[in-house]
Write a protein that holds these residues in place. Structure first.
Motif, mmCIF file in Angstrom:
data_model
loop_
_atom_site.group_PDB
_atom_site.id
_atom_site.type_symbol
_atom_site.label_atom_id
_atom_site.label_comp_id
_atom_site.label_asym_id
_atom_site.label_seq_id
_atom_site.Cartn_x
_atom_site.Cartn_y
_atom_site.Cartn_z
ATOM 1 N N GLU A 35 0.843 -1.220 0.000
ATOM 2 C CA GLU A 35 0.000 0.000 0.000
ATOM 3 C C GLU A 35 0.869 1.258 0.000
ATOM 4 O O GLU A 35 0.423 2.322 -0.426
ATOM 5 C CB GLU A 35 -0.987 -0.015 1.177
ATOM 6 N N ALA A 73 9.739 1.537 -3.508
ATOM 7 C CA ALA A 73 9.780 2.976 -3.837
ATOM 8 C C ALA A 73 10.886 3.691 -3.081
ATOM 9 O O ALA A 73 10.940 4.918 -3.103
ATOM 10 C CB ALA A 73 8.436 3.613 -3.521
ATOM 11 N N GLY A 74 11.759 2.946 -2.391
ATOM 12 C CA GLY A 74 12.898 3.577 -1.716
ATOM 13 C C GLY A 74 12.552 4.084 -0.337
ATOM 14 O O GLY A 74 11.549 3.678 0.272
ATOM 15 N N LEU A 75 13.374 4.987 0.122
ATOM 16 C CA LEU A 75 13.198 5.557 1.461
ATOM 17 C C LEU A 75 11.767 6.043 1.667
ATOM 18 O O LEU A 75 11.184 6.661 0.763
ATOM 19 C CB LEU A 75 14.153 6.753 1.609
ATOM 20 N N ASP A 76 11.210 5.773 2.844
ATOM 21 C CA ASP A 76 9.900 6.327 3.179
ATOM 22 C C ASP A 76 10.071 7.827 3.396
ATOM 23 O O ASP A 76 10.607 8.268 4.419
ATOM 24 C CB ASP A 76 9.344 5.651 4.438
ATOM 25 N N LEU A 77 9.617 8.597 2.417
ATOM 26 C CA LEU A 77 9.879 10.036 2.430
ATOM 27 C C LEU A 77 9.147 10.754 3.560
ATOM 28 O O LEU A 77 9.541 11.845 3.954
ATOM 29 C CB LEU A 77 9.491 10.645 1.075
ATOM 30 N N ALA A 116 8.803 -0.518 -9.777
ATOM 31 C CA ALA A 116 9.794 0.489 -9.367
ATOM 32 C C ALA A 116 10.882 -0.140 -8.502
ATOM 33 O O ALA A 116 10.604 -0.831 -7.516
ATOM 34 C CB ALA A 116 9.090 1.597 -8.594
ATOM 35 N N PRO A 142 15.593 8.907 -7.859
ATOM 36 C CA PRO A 142 14.874 10.188 -7.826
ATOM 37 C C PRO A 142 15.361 11.133 -6.738
ATOM 38 O O PRO A 142 14.824 12.233 -6.615
ATOM 39 C CB PRO A 142 13.415 9.761 -7.603
ATOM 40 N N GLU A 143 16.377 10.694 -5.975
ATOM 41 C CA GLU A 143 16.948 11.596 -4.964
ATOM 42 C C GLU A 143 17.289 12.948 -5.587
ATOM 43 O O GLU A 143 17.090 13.999 -4.985
ATOM 44 C CB GLU A 143 18.230 10.985 -4.363
ATOM 45 N N ARG A 146 14.271 14.960 -5.749
ATOM 46 C CA ARG A 146 13.643 15.247 -4.442
ATOM 47 C C ARG A 146 14.478 16.225 -3.620
ATOM 48 O O ARG A 146 14.155 16.527 -2.478
ATOM 49 C CB ARG A 146 13.471 13.959 -3.622
ATOM 50 N N GLY A 151 21.643 7.615 0.368
ATOM 51 C CA GLY A 151 22.154 7.483 1.738
ATOM 52 C C GLY A 151 22.252 6.037 2.181
ATOM 53 O O GLY A 151 22.623 5.746 3.309
ATOM 54 N N GLY A 152 21.919 5.117 1.283
ATOM 55 C CA GLY A 152 21.942 3.700 1.653
ATOM 56 C C GLY A 152 23.085 2.951 0.987
ATOM 57 O O GLY A 152 22.954 1.761 0.685
#
Ligand code: 1HE
Length: 270
Positions: A35, A73-77, A116, A142-143, A146, A151-152
């Motif tokens: 979700e 989708a990567g880091l939870d923004l 993604a 997409p960093e 954004r 950072g990972g």
């Protein structure tokens, strides 16, 4: 590290965003937060540490996949908004420590990439050892758009796969590679039809699980380090690692099996 075992499961208790199952000597771990497109929040990343730091006895390889239409989708923004400078550094270092544990852990990992595979999701995929992509997979960082930075561990691991120059293009221009392009430039090792990734990854994981444990250890721990070392240090480390592996009773048995015609030959790919 010790963790409480979940009831009726050989695995430690995990956050609801992760789901683990055992299939013989392999384990399948799923990012289970579709979700939110499997965005990686702190409980999920810490849960990865719990899982990989507490693998049940006898697990020899892991498959990492994502539920829903996307790998991650990567880091939870939503977690970024409240973080100050010191918190930002600590958060990135936490990802580093946990992804390092994944890359230099006890068993090889095959990831199944679909939809993604972006930002921290791509960073996570790059910490796994073998990547199977489905046709739906696409890769982005997409960093750049954004207003943030990887950072990972992405600035270390991504250039090893595709080169610093391609990574700079991805971040500066927002370029997205599709599955075929990702396969061509080395983001994935295997490209399969949509829906076929898990079966392929399980097959590969079972093959890896059948290797001598010391060989898997040498491949996972020595190759990345030797590839960063000078030639002279690399040759020396390789010689030590080769001697350690050859000296294992299992290696001696496998060599005898071949010489006495009990082991399969190397066959041309079908
Ligand atoms: C999220 C996230 C997220 C989705 N953090 N909540 N990553 C990104 O910049 C990628 C951001 N995500 C997207 O571009 C799209 O969501 C996707 C292309 C991945 C999927 O699109 P779609 O149309 O299937 O889903 P959606 O409607 O955009 O998202 C569904 C929900 O997931 C929605 O929440 P809802 O409460 O409105 O239903 C989204 O807000 C939520 N969601 N992605 C938080 N990433 C260690 S440094 C690493 C730095 C990075 O990884 S930066 C890259 C971040």
């Amino acid at each position: 590290m010790s963790a409480t075992e979940a009831p009726n499961s050989p695995f430690p208790e995990l956050p609801s965003s992760l789901a683990a199952e055992r299939d013989g000597d392999i384990a399948i771990l799923r990012l289970a937060r579709p979700e939110k497109r499997n965005a990686l929040n702190d409980p999920t990343v810490k849960g990865l540490e719990t899982f990989f730091g507490n693998l049940p006895e006898g697990i020899k390889a892991v498959v990492l996949a994502g539920d829903g239409d996307h790998f991650s989708a990567g880091l939870d923004l939503s977690e970024l908004q409240e973080r100050d400078l010191a918190g930002g550094i600590q958060h990135s270092r936490m990802w580093h420590a946990i992804f390092e544990r994944i890359e230099f852990g006890t068993v090889p990992i095959v990831s199944v990439l679909h939809g993604a595979v972006v930002g921290g999701g791509l960073e996570l995929a790059c910490a796994t050892h073998v990547r199977v992509a489905e046709q739906s997979a696409y890769y982005g960082l997409p960093e750049g758009q954004r207003g943030i930075f990887v950072g990972g561990g992405g600035s270390v691991r991504v250039p090893k796969l595709i080169g610093a120059s391609r990574m700079m293009d991805m971040m500066l221009t927002g370029r997205v590679y599709d599955a075929a392009e990702g396969q061509a430039i080395g983001l994935s090792h295997y490209l399969v039809d949509d829906g076929a990734g898990l079966a392929k990854a399980k097959d590969l994981a079972r093959r890896m699980a059948g290797n001598a444990p010391m060989t898997n250890f040498a491949v996972m721990h020595a190759i990345p380090r030797i590839s960063e070392a000078s030639g002279s240090n690399g040759y020396f480390t390789e010689a030590l690692m080769a001697a350690v592996a050859q000296n294992e009773p299992e290696a001696k048995q496998r060599l005898r099996d071949f010489l006495e015609k009990r082991a399969p030959k190397v066959e041309k790919a079908k």
